[in-house]
Motif scaffolding. Structure first.
Motif, PDB file in Angstrom:
ATOM      1  N   ILE A   1     -80.843  45.435  74.849  1.00 40.45           N
ATOM      2  CA  ILE A   1     -81.695  45.113  73.542  1.00 40.45           C
ATOM      3  C   ILE A   1     -80.987  45.215  72.765  1.00 40.45           C
ATOM      4  O   ILE A   1     -79.514  46.320  72.738  1.00 40.45           O
ATOM      5  N   VAL A   2     -80.784  44.936  71.055  1.00 37.82           N
ATOM      6  CA  VAL A   2     -80.042  44.738  69.741  1.00 37.82           C
ATOM      7  C   VAL A   2     -80.314  45.359  68.805  1.00 37.82           C
ATOM      8  O   VAL A   2     -82.068  44.179  69.428  1.00 37.82           O
ATOM      9  N   GLN A   3     -79.986  46.181  68.152  1.00 40.28           N
ATOM     10  CA  GLN A   3     -81.517  46.244  66.836  1.00 40.28           C
ATOM     11  C   GLN A   3     -81.455  45.012  65.289  1.00 40.28           C
ATOM     12  O   GLN A   3     -79.945  45.026  65.151  1.00 40.28           O
ATOM     13  N   THR A   4     -82.089  44.546  65.026  1.00 37.94           N
ATOM     14  CA  THR A   4     -81.913  43.869  64.140  1.00 37.94           C
ATOM     15  C   THR A   4     -82.879  44.232  62.860  1.00 37.94           C
ATOM     16  O   THR A   4     -84.037  43.301  62.655  1.00 37.94           O
TER      17      THR A   4
ATOM     18  N   ASP B   1     -86.254  45.986  64.105  1.00 35.79           N
ATOM     19  CA  ASP B   1     -86.750  45.509  65.267  1.00 35.79           C
ATOM     20  C   ASP B   1     -85.783  45.110  66.093  1.00 35.79           C
ATOM     21  O   ASP B   1     -84.106  45.372  65.766  1.00 35.79           O
ATOM     22  N   VAL B   2     -86.142  45.159  66.821  1.00 32.88           N
ATOM     23  CA  VAL B   2     -85.672  45.436  68.271  1.00 32.88           C
ATOM     24  C   VAL B   2     -85.049  43.028  68.776  1.00 32.88           C
ATOM     25  O   VAL B   2     -86.191  42.546  69.031  1.00 32.88           O
ATOM     26  N   GLN B   3     -83.754  42.797  69.689  1.00 29.38           N
ATOM     27  CA  GLN B   3     -83.433  41.575  69.612  1.00 29.38           C
ATOM     28  C   GLN B   3     -83.403  41.832  71.601  1.00 29.38           C
ATOM     29  O   GLN B   3     -82.154  42.488  71.955  1.00 29.38           O
ATOM     30  N   ILE B   4     -84.419  41.070  72.508  1.00 23.37           N
ATOM     31  CA  ILE B   4     -84.269  41.443  74.178  1.00 23.37           C
ATOM     32  C   ILE B   4     -82.745  40.245  74.261  1.00 23.37           C
ATOM     33  O   ILE B   4     -83.073  38.632  73.529  1.00 23.37           O
ATOM     34  N   LEU B   5     -82.217  40.827  74.664  1.00 29.23           N
ATOM     35  CA  LEU B   5     -80.946  39.735  75.118  1.00 29.23           C
ATOM     36  C   LEU B   5     -81.284  39.137  76.768  1.00 29.23           C
ATOM     37  O   LEU B   5     -81.977  40.073  76.985  1.00 29.23           O
ATOM     38  N   PRO B   6     -80.496  38.058  77.086  1.00 24.78           N
ATOM     39  CA  PRO B   6     -80.192  37.407  75.365  1.00 24.78           C
ATOM     40  C   PRO B   6     -80.428  36.500  74.946  1.00 24.78           C
ATOM     41  O   PRO B   6     -80.125  36.569  73.562  1.00 24.78           O
ATOM     42  N   ASP B   7     -81.332  35.824  75.231  1.00 22.60           N
ATOM     43  CA  ASP B   7     -81.398  35.404  73.839  1.00 22.60           C
ATOM     44  C   ASP B   7     -83.358  35.244  73.896  1.00 22.60           C
ATOM     45  O   ASP B   7     -84.517  34.133  73.582  1.00 22.60           O
ATOM     46  N   GLY B   8     -83.860  36.479  73.738  1.00 21.13           N
ATOM     47  CA  GLY B   8     -85.472  36.751  73.939  1.00 21.13           C
ATOM     48  C   GLY B   8     -85.977  36.993  72.896  1.00 21.13           C
ATOM     49  O   GLY B   8     -85.425  37.046  71.820  1.00 21.13           O
TER      50      GLY B   8
ATOM     51  N   LYS C   1     -87.961  38.851  69.161  1.00 24.33           N
ATOM     52  CA  LYS C   1     -87.789  40.067  69.141  1.00 24.33           C
ATOM     53  C   LYS C   1     -88.885  40.694  68.523  1.00 24.33           C
ATOM     54  O   LYS C   1     -90.130  40.159  68.325  1.00 24.33           O
ATOM     55  N   ILE C   2     -88.873  42.011  68.718  1.00 20.45           N
ATOM     56  CA  ILE C   2     -90.158  42.937  68.588  1.00 20.45           C
ATOM     57  C   ILE C   2     -89.608  44.185  67.592  1.00 20.45           C
ATOM     58  O   ILE C   2     -88.942  44.403  67.647  1.00 20.45           O
ATOM     59  N   ARG C   3     -90.905  44.048  67.017  1.00 22.18           N
ATOM     60  CA  ARG C   3     -90.489  45.343  65.962  1.00 22.18           C
ATOM     61  C   ARG C   3     -90.816  47.023  66.704  1.00 22.18           C
ATOM     62  O   ARG C   3     -92.215  46.644  67.330  1.00 22.18           O
TER      63      ARG C   3
END
Length: 168
Positions: free
Chosen positions: A35-38, A51-58, A60-62
């Motif tokens: 994950i990376v945070q956005t 919010d985090v983005q599940i890598l590679p293109d999953g 976004k989860i708060r």
């Protein structure tokens, strides 16, 4: 093992740096997981949502929860965090080259959060890169059993370290 961590002065700086690292690695054809945070824009009366983005293109989860004006406790939503961990775990069933984690934080230092997935990724031979803060850097180093490398919070330094441990 191929495991590194990086720290930046401002929390948002680290988030942007690791998101850019994920984008650059993916552009090279490197299969990423983690994950990376956005963070979402904030209202003036409370802190930014996390919010985090599940890598590679999953998805976004708060992972934050609003505790109300003036609250000082941890804003991490444990149910959302568990959902993110489960989602990333499922994504790791396929092949991947690198595992990125936006933050090795208190949850991981206490043996929870993404800790088991970091260990699984490292044991599989994947490269692991995590963000952390000075409070948890020693915990990360201990977790990595002395095998972690601290890399400057700079995109060129991170890519150079990645290239050095993954020669073509």
């Amino acid at each position: 093992m191929k495991i590194a961590y990086t720290m930046a002065h401002g929390r948002g700086e680290l988030d942007l740096l690791l998101a850019e690292l994920a984008q650059r690695l993916e552009a090279r054809g490197v299969a990423t997981r983690g994950i990376v945070q956005t963070n979402t824009a904030c209202e003036s009366d409370h802190r930014c949502d996390m919010d985090v983005q599940i890598l590679p293109d999953g998805d976004k989860i708060r992972i934050s929860q609003h505790l109300g004006k003036g609250a000082r406790g941890c804003r991490l939503d444990p149910n959302a965090m568990a959902h993110a961990v489960t989602t990333v775990s499922r994504s790791m069933q396929g092949p991947y080259d690198v595992f990125l984690l936006n933050k090795f934080g208190k949850q991981e230092a206490d043996g929870n959060g993404f800790r088991d997935l970091i260990a699984e990724a490292a044991a599989s031979g994947a490269t692991v890169i995590a963000g952390t803060n000075p409070l948890n850097a020693e915990n990360f180093e201990s977790f990595a059993d002395g095998t972690a490398t601290q890399v400057d919070a700079d995109i060129d330094a991170l890519l150079a370290w990645y290239d050095a441990v993954n020669p073509a």
